[in-house]
Design an enzyme around this catalytic site. Structure first.
Site, PDB file in Angstrom:
ATOM      1  N   ASP A   1      -7.345  -5.264  -4.732  1.00 12.78           N
ATOM      2  CA  ASP A   1      -6.374  -5.555  -3.600  1.00 12.78           C
ATOM      3  C   ASP A   1      -6.321  -7.160  -3.201  1.00 12.78           C
ATOM      4  OD1 ASP A   1      -6.055  -5.129   0.105  1.00 12.78           O
ATOM      5  OD2 ASP A   1      -4.224  -5.057  -1.629  1.00 12.78           O
TER       6      ASP A   1
ATOM      7  N   GLU B   1       0.837  -1.125   0.196  1.00 19.52           N
ATOM      8  CA  GLU B   1      -0.031  -0.012  -0.071  1.00 19.52           C
ATOM      9  C   GLU B   1       0.857   1.243   0.098  1.00 19.52           C
ATOM     10  OE1 GLU B   1      -1.233  -2.735   1.613  1.00 19.52           O
ATOM     11  OE2 GLU B   1      -2.224  -2.888  -0.004  1.00 19.52           O
TER      12      GLU B   1
ATOM     13  N   ASN C   1      -0.957  -7.327  -3.957  1.00 17.75           N
ATOM     14  CA  ASN C   1      -1.457  -6.777  -4.627  1.00 17.75           C
ATOM     15  C   ASN C   1      -0.718  -5.837  -5.624  1.00 17.75           C
ATOM     16  OD1 ASN C   1      -1.190  -5.163  -2.025  1.00 17.75           O
ATOM     17  ND2 ASN C   1      -1.855  -3.606  -3.304  1.00 17.75           N
TER      18      ASN C   1
END
Lengths: 208, 348, 632
Positions: free
Chosen positions: C353, C227, C311
Site C-alpha cells: 500500500d 481501497e 496503491n
C-alpha cells in the site's frame, strides 16, 4: 474332491465372479453421503435447517420483519414489534462459524474491522446502534442497507445467510434481544433497577 | 505335517488370491481414472513399473503354485503320506543348486526392479525442460480453482474451475495451494499425487503424452464431499490448447436475448458476490469462476451433469444435491431462475 | 605469482572495490542527536537565484505576497511564504488572534485555508460546506456560507475519514471537490454556485477528497478509492463551465491512459504498448486502483502537470501478478491535452500500500555542481526521490526515514530491491514488522521547500506493521482490500519526526523527534521559519536552518492539515492552521493521550498586532453570514 468341496469351490467362484462384475462395471456413482452440515457435530434432526430455497420454515416471516420500525410508533409511542422476532440460528455454533466466513468473504470485515471494532464502518461490538441492535434491526440493516454507505445485501444473499451473519454479530456481545429493543431505543439498556437487562454489557458509546 | 492339509491350505490360499488379482486387473483397466493405464510422462513410467511389479508377482505366484502342485502330485501315492518328517527325510540331490538358482533369480529381478524404480523416480521428479506454463491449483472444499499463467506475460493469465487442459508434449509446472484443509491433487492418467497443504505451496509438474480425456480427483480425505471433487482433464495438441486458452482468456460475451440480459442482471446481483464472470461486474472469488460455465460437462465438481434442469436444481438447493456444499440455497422467482439459466447457457 | 605480485594484486582489488562501490542509500535517518545538529552543507539562499527568476506564471493569477490562493501557494508546490514580518527573532511573541470553528468535528480537517481580497475561504470536511470570512471586520465574521448537500453514501465509501484536502481560488471562483464525486465552483464574492459537475457514481465506491489544481483555464481533479477497487483517473474540466475536457486513467490500455507518441519514459521497462493492461492478468486493471487523490503541481515553462497514483488494488498482490502499471507511479503530462510525456513507477507490483500520490515539488537545484530542473517526492515507501522533471530520470533516491522493506533502489533500472522476508505474498501468513506501515514514512501531508535554505521540511512517520494478506472478492461498493494488519511504533519509540532534508544529496540535515505522529503539512517562510503540527495538537515554529524549536502552542485537537501565512488588512503577517484530528492519523488512535476530534481554525500573529479589546461587531449585515444553498 467331495461334493461339499465342489460346492464350496463353485460358491467361491460365483462370489468372485459377482464381485468382479460389480467392480468391473464401475462408473460414476452418485455418492450417498450422510451427515450433518460441514463443521456441525449435531445430527440434522436436531437443528433448524432450511432444506431448500422455497422452504423458509423456521425463519421469521418477511412480512413480520417489514413491520419492525427503527423508531417509535406515531400516535402510540412504544414500538415492541421487535419482541416477537427471534433469530433461529442464534447460539448455533455452526451458524456462527458460517456467519464469520461470510463476514470476511463479503468484505464486511474490511469496513467493520476483522475484530468488528470498526473502521470505515461503525463498531459492531459496543451497545451503540444507530439503527437498532435487536436481531430484527440488524437483519434489516444488512438486508436494506443504510444511508451512510452500508450496502443493501437483501438481493445478494439468501435470508438464511443473513440470519447467520446476525448470529455472528450476536456472538460478539453488543446486541440485545428483541424483548429489550424498545428499551434500547429509549436509552434504557443500562438501567440498574432491572437486573435482567444489559447493565453488565460493555457500553462504550461510539458516535460516528 | 500332513500333506493333505498343506495341499488344502495351499489351494485355499490360491483360491483367495485369484479373485483379488482378477479384481485388481479389472479395476486397473477401468479407463479414465486408471493409473495403470496412464499416458502422461510421469504416469506412464509409473504405470510401466506397476505392470512390471504385477507381472513379477504373478510369475512368482504362478511358479510357486506350480511347484507346490507338482510336489503334491508327485507324492500323491506316497505310502508315507501323513507321517511326520517324511518330507524332511527325502533326499534332494539337486537341493542346493535350487537355492542358488532361486536366490540368483530373485536378486536379478530385485535389481531390475530397484533400478527401474530409481529410473522412474528420477524421471518423475522433474520435467525434462523448464516449463513455461504454470498452473496454480487451489484446493477448496470441494472444488478446484485453476489459474493458468505465464512467467513473463501476466496478461495471459486466466482462471477457471474444475477443469484442466494440458498441451501434449509440453511439461506444465503445477503449484498447489489450499484454501482450507489438506487435499491432494491427482490426475491418475497423467501423473502421481501431490498433497495440497494449507500454509505452504507445493510444486509438482505434469506432462501429457497422448491426447484424450480423463478424470482427476482429490486424493486426500478432506471432508464430507471428498469424493465429489472431480477434475475434467483434457490433453490436446498444443495448437488446440492455445485455442482453448484464448477462449478461456476472453471475457464473456455480452448476452443478446432479453432473457439472458435479464439473467445477467440477476446473476450480478444474486451470484456476483461469490462467483465471477469476467466481463461482467460479478467478480466474486468465494466460489468457482463461471466465465465459461457452459463449456463444462459437469457442475458442482462432478455432482451433476451440466443441463438446464440440473442448473436449476443446483441453484435452488445446492446443499440438497451435494450435502455440505458451501453454496447456500438461493431464493429466486421462477422468472428470475429461467433468466439466469438462460444467461449461464451463454457462457461458452 | 611471487610475493610482490601478490601484494599488488591485493591492493588492486581493494582499490577496485572501493572505487566501484555504489553509493549505498542511508538506511534510515538516525534522529537521536539530530536535534541540535547545525547544517553546513548548504548555505543560505542557495536556490534563491533559480527561484527568484521564476515568473509570476508560477503563481495563480492575482496572487500577491500576502495571498494564498491554492493549498501550496504556488504551482511548484513549495508552500513557501515570502512574508518575513515574523522571523526567528520575534516568533516567540506569536499569539492567538482569533479562531473559527466550522462545526464539523466528526471528521478530520486536512484543509489549508485560502486568503485573497481580504477574505479567508474555508471548506469543511463532509458535508463540505464552504465559508468566506471577512478579514476586514474584527473577529473575521462569516460573509457567506455555501451548503452543497453531498450524498451521505459517500461517508461509508471513504476509506480514511470523510476529509477534504482543500480548494483553489481562480478568477473569482472558489473551486473544490465534494466527497460524493462532484466538483463545484462557487462565486468567491457571493457564495452562489456557478457550476457543479458529476464525475462518477459514488455507490461504486469512488469518492473525491483531493484539492483541485486550477491553472490556465483548466481544473484538474482526481478520484479516491484505492481501497475500493476503482480505476484511478485524473480529469480536466473547463474552469468556466465545469465541462469535462478529457480524462486520463491510471490503468488500462494506452488509449485510456492517454499515452501516445510523446511518451518517453526514461527507463526501458516502462516502454511498450498498453503496459497499463499487459502488466496485469486479463481485465484485472479495471479494478486496479491507481487513484489520484493527492497533489498536482505544474510547471508553466514546460507546461506540464505532475502527479502520482495510488496503491494497487487489491492490496493482496497474489491476485495480480505483473508490474501493475501505472499504479504507485508518477506521471508527467502535457497540461493542455493530458498526453503523458513520461512516467515512473516507484513501487511496481506494490505489496504494501505504498501510494505515490504525495506532492511533487518542482525546484531547480544544483546536483553535483549542475543546476537541474527536478521534482522531489517524499514517497510513502520511505524513499526521497529527486527526479529530472523533463526526462523522468531518477537522480537521487535515498531513504528519509526508517524503512526495512527494501535495501535500495537499483541505479540502472530505478526499481526497488525488495528484501525477501518483507514480501507479503503468498497471502495467508503473518509477515511481521514491515517498516513503514501502510501509511508510509510520509503520507499525503505536504512538505515545504525554502529557496533561502535550499532544504525541504518534511513530517516523517515512524510506524511499522504486521501484515497478513487474504484473498478478496471485488464486490462493488465494498472495499477491495485483502489485508489484515496491526501497526506499531518503529525503532526509537517516537511515532513522528519533523526533519529538514537536502534533496540534492539525499541526506537529513536535522530532525525533531515527536512522541505522537507528525501528520501535518509544513510551511516555510522568508523569515527563515518552518511551521508544523503534531497529532497531539502541538503547533510549532522552528528555525529553518538549525531546527531549534522557537515557539509552540497546544491546540484543541491534533493537526493533520498544513499551515499558511497571509497579510491581513491591517498589513501584518498572520499564520493560520486547522486543528481537527482524523484521517490516516487515526491509525494511532489507541496511543494514550490521543486527542479528541476538533473543528477549529487558529489564526496567530505577533502579540503587538492584537488589540487589547476588540470592538464587538454590530448586528445586521455586518455580522450575520449569508447562507447559499446548492442543488442537491
Amino acid at each position: 474332491m467331495t461334493l461339499t468341496e465342489r460346492r464350496s469351490r463353485i460358491a467361491a467362484l460365483v462370489a468372485t465372479g459377482g464381485m468382479v462384475i460389480a467392480l468391473g462395471a464401475c462408473h460414476q456413482d452418485k455418492q450417498v453421503v450422510r451427515g450433518g452440515s460441514q463443521g456441525d457435530v449435531t445430527l440434522p434432526q436436531q437443528q433448524a435447517r432450511v432444506a431448500n430455497a422455497t422452504d423458509t420454515t423456521g425463519l421469521p416471516a418477511e412480512g413480520a420483519l417489514a413491520r419492525v420500525a427503527i423508531g417509535d410508533l406515531a400516535g402510540v409511542g412504544n414500538n415492541t414489534l421487535d419482541a416477537d422476532v427471534a433469530n433461529p440460528y442464534a447460539n448455533d455454533r455452526a451458524s456462527v462459524e458460517v456467519g464469520h466466513e461470510y463476514f470476511i468473504n463479503m468484505n464486511c470485515a474490511s469496513c467493520h474491522g476483522y475484530d468488528l471494532k470498526g473502521g470505515m464502518g461503525p463498531d459492531l461490538t459496543d451497545t451503540y446502534w444507530r439503527y437498532g441492535g435487536s436481531p430484527a434491526d440488524i437483519y434489516k440493516s444488512i438486508f436494506e442497507g443504510r444511508p451512510q454507505g452500508m450496502p443493501a445485501w437483501g438481493r445478494a444473499l439468501p435470508p438464511a445467510v443473513i440470519w447467520k451473519l446476525v448470529s455472528y454479530i450476536q456472538s460478539k456481545g453488543g446486541t440485545y434481544p428483541g424483548s429489550l429493543a424498545d428499551r434500547g431505543r429509549q436509552g434504557d439498556l443500562g438501567d440498574n433497577t432491572d437486573t435482567t437487562s444489559f447493565s453488565t454489557l460493555k457500553g462504550r458509546n461510539n458516535v460516528h | 505335517m500332513c500333506t493333505e492339509c498343506v495341499v488344502q491350505r495351499g489351494l485355499r490360499g490360491a483360491r483367495r488370491m485369484t479373485p483379488l488379482v482378477v479384481v485388481l486387473l479389472i479395476a486397473a483397466c477401468n479407463g479414465t481414472t486408471s493409473y495403470m493405464d496412464a499416458t502422461g510422462a510421469a504416469g506412464s513410467r509409473e504405470a510401466t513399473l506397476g505392470w512390471w511389479l504385477t507381472a513379477v508377482a504373478c510369475v512368482v505366484v504362478a511358479f510357486v503354485s506350480v511347484a507346490v502342485l507338482l510336489g503334491m502330485a508327485r507324492h500323491r501315492n506316497d505310502p508315507h503320506r501323513g507321517e511326520e518328517g517324511v518330507m524332511a527325510r527325502r533326499e534332494v540331490k539337486s537341493g542346493l543348486s535350487w537355492i542358488y538358482a532361486g536366490v540368483a533369480v530373485s536378486v536379478v529381478i530385485l535389481a531390475i526392479s530397484f533400478g527401474g524404480t530409481l529410473a522412474v523416480l528420477n524421471a518423475a521428479s522433474r520435467p525434462r525442460i523448464t516449463p513455461s506454463l504454470t498452473l496454480d491449483v487451489t484446493g477448496h472444499q470441494w472444488w478446484w480453482e485453476v489459474t493458468y499463467s505465464q512467467a513473463n506475460d501476466p496478461e495471459l493469465g486466466f482462471t477457471t474451475a474444475n477443469e484442466v487442459h494440458l498441451p501434449v508434449g509440453e511439461p506444465v509446472r503445477v503449484r498447489l495451494h489450499s484454501a482450507d484443509v489438506i487435499h491432494s491433487f491427482w490426475l491418475p492418467q497423467i501423473a502421481g499425487k501431490m498433497d495440497v497443504i494449507p500454509g505452504q505451496v507445493n510444486e509438482t509438474w505434469v506432462e501429457a503424452r497422448k491426447p484424450g480425456k480423463s478424470r482427476g480427483m482429490c486424493g486426500e480425505y478432506c471432508g464430507m464431499q471428498h469424493a465429489m471433487m472431480a477434475l475434467d482433464v483434457t490433453a490436446e495438441s498444443p495448437a488446440a490448447f492455445r485455442q482453448w486458452a484464448n477462449e478461456r482468456r476472453a471475457a464473456a460475451a455480452a448476452p443478446t436475448t432479453r432473457s439472458s440480459s435479464a439473467g445477467r442482471v440477476v446473476f450480478v446481483r444474486s451470484c456476483g458476490a461469490c462467483h465471477s464472470v469476467v466481463g461482467s461486474e460479478a467478480l466474486g472469488r468465494v466460489g468457482p469462476d463461471l466465465t465459461h460455465l457452459a463449456s463444462r460437462t459437469t457442475i458442482g465438481a462432478g455432482a451433476l451433469s451440466n443441463t438446464p434442469a440440473h442448473l436449476a436444481q443446483w441453484i435452488q438447493d445446492a446443499p440438497g444435491v451435494k450435502e455440505g456444499a458451501r453454496m447456500p440455497a438461493i431464493p429466486l422467482s421462477d422468472a428470475e431462475l429461467r433468466d439466469v439459466i438462460a444467461y449461464l447457457q451463454t457462457l461458452h | 605469482m611471487n610475493v610482490n605480485e601478490r601484494w599488488i594484486a591485493v591492493l588492486a582489488i581493494l582499490v577496485a572495490t572501493g572505487c566501484g562501490a555504489r553509493e549505498t542509500p542511508g538506511r534510515g535517518a538516525d534522529s537521536a542527536t539530530a536535534r541540535t545538529t547545525t547544517t553546513t552543507s548548504s548555505s543560505g539562499d542557495v536556490a534563491l537565484p533559480a527561484m527568484a527568476s521564476r515568473s509570476a506564471a508560477w503563481l495563480p493569477p492575482g496572487a500577491g505576497n500576502g495571498d494564498w490562493l491554492m493549498p501550496s501557494r504556488d504551482y511548484a508546490g513549495t508552500r513557501y511564504s515570502p512574508l518575513n514580518e515574523i522571523d526567528t527573532t520575534n516568533v516567540a511573541q506569536l499569539q492567538l488572534a482569533w479562531t473559527f470553528d466550522d462545526g464539523e468535528s466528526h471528521y478530520g480537517h486536512e484543509m489549508t485555508p485560502l486568503v485573497a481580497n481580504n477574505t479567508m475561504y474555508i471548506v469543511s470536511p463532509f458535508p463540505n460546506r464552504a465559508f468566506a470570512l471577512d478579514l476586514t471586520k474584527p473577529g473575521a465574521p462569516v460573509k457567506w456560507e455555501y451548503e452543497p448537500n453531498p450524498s451521505p453514501i459517500a461517508i461509508g465509501k471513504a476509506c480514511c475519514d470523510a476529509v477534504n484536502r482543500g480548494a483553489a481560488l481562480y478568477d473569482g471562483k472558489l473551486i473544490y471537490n465534494l466527497l460524493d464525486d462532484h466538483t463545484v465552483a462557487v462565486d468567491a464574492k457571493t457564495g452562489k454556485e456557478l457550476w457543479r459537475t458529476k464525475l462518477t457514481n459514488v455507490e461504486d465506491g469512488t469518492t473525491m477528497t483531493m484539492a483541485p489544481l486550477v491553472v490556465d483555464g483548466k481544473v484538474y481533479v482526481g478520484n479516491s478509492g484505492g481501497e475500493m477497487g476503482v480505476a484511478g483517473w485524473l480529469a480536466a474540466l473547463d474552469v468556466n463551465t465545469g465541462k469535462e475536457l478529457w480524462r486520463a486513467y491510471s490503468v488500462g490500455p494506452d488509449s485510456l491512459v492517454r499515452i501516445g507518441a510523446d511518451f518517453k519514459p526514461f527507463y526501458s521497462w516502462m516502454r511498450g504498448k498498453d503496459l497499463g493492461a499487459t502488466t496485469w492478468p486479463a481485465n484485472a486493471w479495471k479494478h486496479g486502483a491507481g487513484a489520484v487523490w493527492g497533489w498536482v503541481t505544474y510547471d508553466p515553462d514546460l507546461k506540464q502537470i505532475y502527479y502520482g497514483t495510488s496503491n494497487t488494488g487489491p492490496w493482496n498482490a497474489a491476485q495480480r501478478p505483473g508490474l501493475n502499471l501505472w499504479t504507485s507511479s508518477v506521471f508527467a503530462r502535457k497540461a493542455d491535452n493530458g498526453m503523458a510525456t513520461w512516467a515512473y513507477a516507484m513501487t511496481p507490483h506494490n505489496e504494501w500500500d505504498y501510494d505515490a500520490v504525495n506532492e511533487n515539488i518542482l525546484v531547480d537545484i544544483p546536483i553535483k555542481g549542475q543546476t537541474r530542473k527536478v521534482m522531489v517526492q517524499f514517497n510513502r515507501n520511505g524513499y526521497a526521490y529527486t527526479i529530472d522533471r523533463t526526462t523522468g530520470e531518477v537522480l537521487v533516491a535515498k531513504p528519509f526515514g526508517h524503512e526495512n522493506w527494501s535495501s535500495g533502489i537499483d541505479p540502472t533500472t530505478a526499481m526497488p530491491i525488495v528484501n525477501a522476508d518483507k514480501h507479503t505474498v503468498p497471502p495467508g501468513r503473518w509477515v511481521r514488522d514491515i517498516c513503514p506501515a501502510d501509511v508510509g514514512v510520509k503520507d499525503f501531508e505536504p512538505s515545504a521547500f525554502s529557496p533561502r535554505t535550499g532544504l525541504f521540511y518534511v513530517s516523517v512517520q515512524n510506524i511499522c506493521m504486521d501484515y497478513r494478506g487474504r484473498e478478496v472478492s471485488y464486490i462493488a461498493g465494498t472495499p477491495y482490500w485483502g489485508a489484515d494488519m496491526t501497526r506499531h511504533v518503529g525503532p526509537g519509540g517516537n511515532y513522528g519526526e519533523f526533519i529538514a532534508f537536502d534533496a540534492a544529496t539525499g541526506t537529513k540535515v536535522w530532525g525533531i523527534p515527536e512522541p505522537f505522529l507528525t501528520y501535518s503539512g509544513a510551511m516555510a517562510t522568508a523569515g527563515d521559519l518552518a511551521f508544523y503540527g503534531t497529532v497531539d495538537g502541538w503547533f510549532r515554529a522552528v528555525n529553518a536552518r538549525t531546527g531549534k524549536v522557537l515557539w509552540s502552542r497546544k491546540l484543541g485537537s491534533g493537526i493533520i492539515s498544513a499551515p499558511m501565512a497571509f497579510t491581513a488588512p491591517d498589513g501584518h503577517e498572520y499564520i493560520a492552521i486547522a486543528a481537527g484530528v482524523g484521517g490516516g492519523a487515526m491509525t494511532t488512535a489507541s496511543q494514550p493521550g490521543f486527542p479528541a476530534r476538533g473543528s477549529s481554525y487558529y489564526v496567530f500573529t505577533l502579540g503587538q498586532n492584537i488589540p487589547a479589546t476588540a470592538p464587538s461587531s454590530r448586528g445586521g449585515e455586518g455580522g450575520a453570514g449569508k447562507k447559499q444553498g446548492g442543488k442537491p
